[in-house]
Design a protein around this motif. Sequence first.
Motif, PDB file in Angstrom:
ATOM      1  N   PRO A   1       0.815  -1.220   0.000  1.00  0.00           N
ATOM      2  CA  PRO A   1       0.000   0.000   0.000  1.00  0.00           C
ATOM      3  C   PRO A   1       0.849   1.272   0.000  1.00  0.00           C
ATOM      4  N   GLY A   2       1.977   1.237   0.734  1.00  0.00           N
ATOM      5  CA  GLY A   2       2.832   2.414   0.784  1.00  0.00           C
ATOM      6  C   GLY A   2       3.435   2.756  -0.559  1.00  0.00           C
ATOM      7  N   ALA A   3       3.922   1.743  -1.284  1.00  0.00           N
ATOM      8  CA  ALA A   3       4.547   1.981  -2.587  1.00  0.00           C
ATOM      9  C   ALA A   3       3.521   2.311  -3.661  1.00  0.00           C
ATOM     10  N   VAL A   4       2.396   1.596  -3.656  1.00  0.00           N
ATOM     11  CA  VAL A   4       1.373   1.800  -4.689  1.00  0.00           C
ATOM     12  C   VAL A   4       0.638   3.125  -4.488  1.00  0.00           C
ATOM     13  N   LEU A   5       0.121   3.340  -3.292  1.00  0.00           N
ATOM     14  CA  LEU A   5      -0.680   4.540  -3.048  1.00  0.00           C
ATOM     15  C   LEU A   5       0.186   5.775  -2.830  1.00  0.00           C
TER      16      LEU A   5
ATOM     17  N   ILE B   1      -6.389  -6.821  -0.406  1.00  0.00           N
ATOM     18  CA  ILE B   1      -5.194  -7.495  -0.924  1.00  0.00           C
ATOM     19  C   ILE B   1      -5.297  -7.657  -2.434  1.00  0.00           C
ATOM     20  N   ASP B   2      -6.463  -8.071  -2.915  1.00  0.00           N
ATOM     21  CA  ASP B   2      -6.657  -8.240  -4.366  1.00  0.00           C
ATOM     22  C   ASP B   2      -6.539  -6.909  -5.090  1.00  0.00           C
ATOM     23  N   ALA B   3      -7.026  -5.839  -4.457  1.00  0.00           N
ATOM     24  CA  ALA B   3      -6.931  -4.511  -5.074  1.00  0.00           C
ATOM     25  C   ALA B   3      -5.477  -4.074  -5.204  1.00  0.00           C
ATOM     26  N   MET B   4      -4.666  -4.403  -4.207  1.00  0.00           N
ATOM     27  CA  MET B   4      -3.247  -4.045  -4.273  1.00  0.00           C
ATOM     28  C   MET B   4      -2.552  -4.783  -5.416  1.00  0.00           C
ATOM     29  N   ILE B   5      -2.928  -6.045  -5.610  1.00  0.00           N
ATOM     30  CA  ILE B   5      -2.357  -6.816  -6.720  1.00  0.00           C
ATOM     31  C   ILE B   5      -2.743  -6.187  -8.048  1.00  0.00           C
ATOM     32  N   LEU B   6      -4.012  -5.822  -8.185  1.00  0.00           N
ATOM     33  CA  LEU B   6      -4.501  -5.223  -9.430  1.00  0.00           C
ATOM     34  C   LEU B   6      -3.833  -3.881  -9.709  1.00  0.00           C
ATOM     35  N   LEU B   7      -3.765  -3.021  -8.699  1.00  0.00           N
ATOM     36  CA  LEU B   7      -3.181  -1.692  -8.899  1.00  0.00           C
ATOM     37  C   LEU B   7      -1.689  -1.788  -9.210  1.00  0.00           C
TER      38      LEU B   7
ATOM     39  N   SER C   1      -0.128  -4.294 -10.561  1.00  0.00           N
ATOM     40  CA  SER C   1      -0.009  -4.864 -11.909  1.00  0.00           C
ATOM     41  C   SER C   1      -0.288  -3.812 -12.970  1.00  0.00           C
ATOM     42  N   THR C   2      -1.276  -2.976 -12.720  1.00  0.00           N
ATOM     43  CA  THR C   2      -1.616  -1.907 -13.665  1.00  0.00           C
ATOM     44  C   THR C   2      -0.459  -0.923 -13.795  1.00  0.00           C
ATOM     45  N   MET C   3       0.125  -0.555 -12.671  1.00  0.00           N
ATOM     46  CA  MET C   3       1.223   0.409 -12.690  1.00  0.00           C
ATOM     47  C   MET C   3       2.465  -0.143 -13.392  1.00  0.00           C
TER      48      MET C   3
ATOM     49  N   LYS D   1       2.380  -2.541 -15.651  1.00  0.00           N
ATOM     50  CA  LYS D   1       1.968  -2.964 -16.993  1.00  0.00           C
ATOM     51  C   LYS D   1       2.202  -4.460 -17.239  1.00  0.00           C
ATOM     52  N   ARG D   2       2.049  -5.242 -16.166  1.00  0.00           N
ATOM     53  CA  ARG D   2       2.101  -6.700 -16.306  1.00  0.00           C
ATOM     54  C   ARG D   2       1.363  -7.331 -15.131  1.00  0.00           C
ATOM     55  N   ASP D   3       0.795  -8.483 -15.373  1.00  0.00           N
ATOM     56  CA  ASP D   3      -0.007  -9.153 -14.357  1.00  0.00           C
ATOM     57  C   ASP D   3       0.924  -9.868 -13.377  1.00  0.00           C
ATOM     58  N   LEU D   4       1.081  -9.292 -12.198  1.00  0.00           N
ATOM     59  CA  LEU D   4       2.030  -9.828 -11.229  1.00  0.00           C
ATOM     60  C   LEU D   4       1.555 -11.134 -10.613  1.00  0.00           C
ATOM     61  N   ALA D   5       0.255 -11.384 -10.646  1.00  0.00           N
ATOM     62  CA  ALA D   5      -0.273 -12.649 -10.137  1.00  0.00           C
ATOM     63  C   ALA D   5      -0.143 -13.740 -11.194  1.00  0.00           C
TER      64      ALA D   5
END
Length: 419
Positions: free
Chosen positions: A242-246, A371-377, A379-381, A383-387
């Motif tokens: 959350p710290g890095a993404v947000l 948790i799922d939202a963090m994975i999605l965000l 991955s979006t940032m 530009k690849r699906d990290l899951a």
Amino acid sequence: MSYLKDMPIAILGAGAVGKTMAADCALEGKEVRLWDQPRFAKVNFTNIEKTGITLSGAQFSFFGYQRKGTVKIALATDDMAKAVKGAGIIIVAAVAIAHEDIFRELIPLLEDGQVIHILPDNCGTFIFRKLMREMNCTKKVIVGAWYTAPYGIRIVRRGGVVTNECKVEDRITTIRGCALPETDNDAFMASAWYIPAFGAIMDAEGEVTVSKKGEEFHHGFVRGNTVLDINLSNVNPVIHVPGAVLGAAVMQNFDTVLGQEKKNYSLYGFALCPAIAEVQARFWEEEKALAKAMEVGLCTVNYEDFFSRTTMYGKEYMGPDFAVPFTERYENFYGDGPFDLENRYITEDVPVGCYLMSQLGKKYGVETPVIDAMILLASTMLKRDLAAGSKYTLDYLDIGHMNHEQLQKYLREGVFTAK
């Protein structure tokens, strides 16, 4: 485990944690062999035979424990066989993505009686035991892990050159660990007393600090309730992601818009704020629900712990009442990054930590929307699906096919149910 007393310690991985632990143990008089992969050894071992390794830094700790100085270690090598031959304790201090390659090289070299310590675990215990089965290794070894490293460190760089000085910012007084299977836990925990790098934790063993709220905080070695506990108790994902993404805008605008030097950026010092803390606290509630559903343990983290620049990490080294409000500056963190999104705060903590939790949530019927939202965000940032791009599936860990009872037998007794 007294047979370990006079045996060498092998440390695999010569990054910040591995190099610091090597010096810490050697300063206590232990024979230490430090290994790294050839491509990293060229940098991490530069001039090490001449300079030795220096431990410096503030070394903040609630009980004041410190160990400083310069020491030469017995061996720095990229030959793993030389590093681990005759060693009693083998410490794996490497990023998760390196585990499998390291373990495949290590397992054929194992000797009866050796104790493997992985820190942090990041599913390493599962992978190690899986590969032992696949490689038909029957050596009698103990495999366990810790939820974090024993301190916060920066490797000192001068003029763009990586030095052999390890600046230890803090030493934790409590650490949570467990073996796989849990029946090996007595021996695993006992072996930790032969690792001088855990000195501040040994010094604090048995100490109990009562917080201002009246809660007991137990210092020293804490027994986890299975290695799933150790993986969930690793708070890196809940803090870092959350710290890095947000907080990405602060990091990316730090020099260009805010007029600061990028080298001084710190997620803790500049990005964390009350809004991100609320996300982290909700993330943790999902972890608590997972631990309850799986009938495993979890370290204690309180809601208010997120509302500090030091998060719950501060309690580990300065006691339960230590907190730095968001209204204050905390320059001790300045310069610790991350400096871009291609950093382990995301590239490790999302496809390993967050993805593991998301999968376990689906397996146990526990919702993990944050948790799922963090994975999605993330991955979006990036530009690849990290899951989808992660190999850390439950099947890769060799536990996806097990029902609850079978998994419990494996975690606690080492009884493995094949597919």
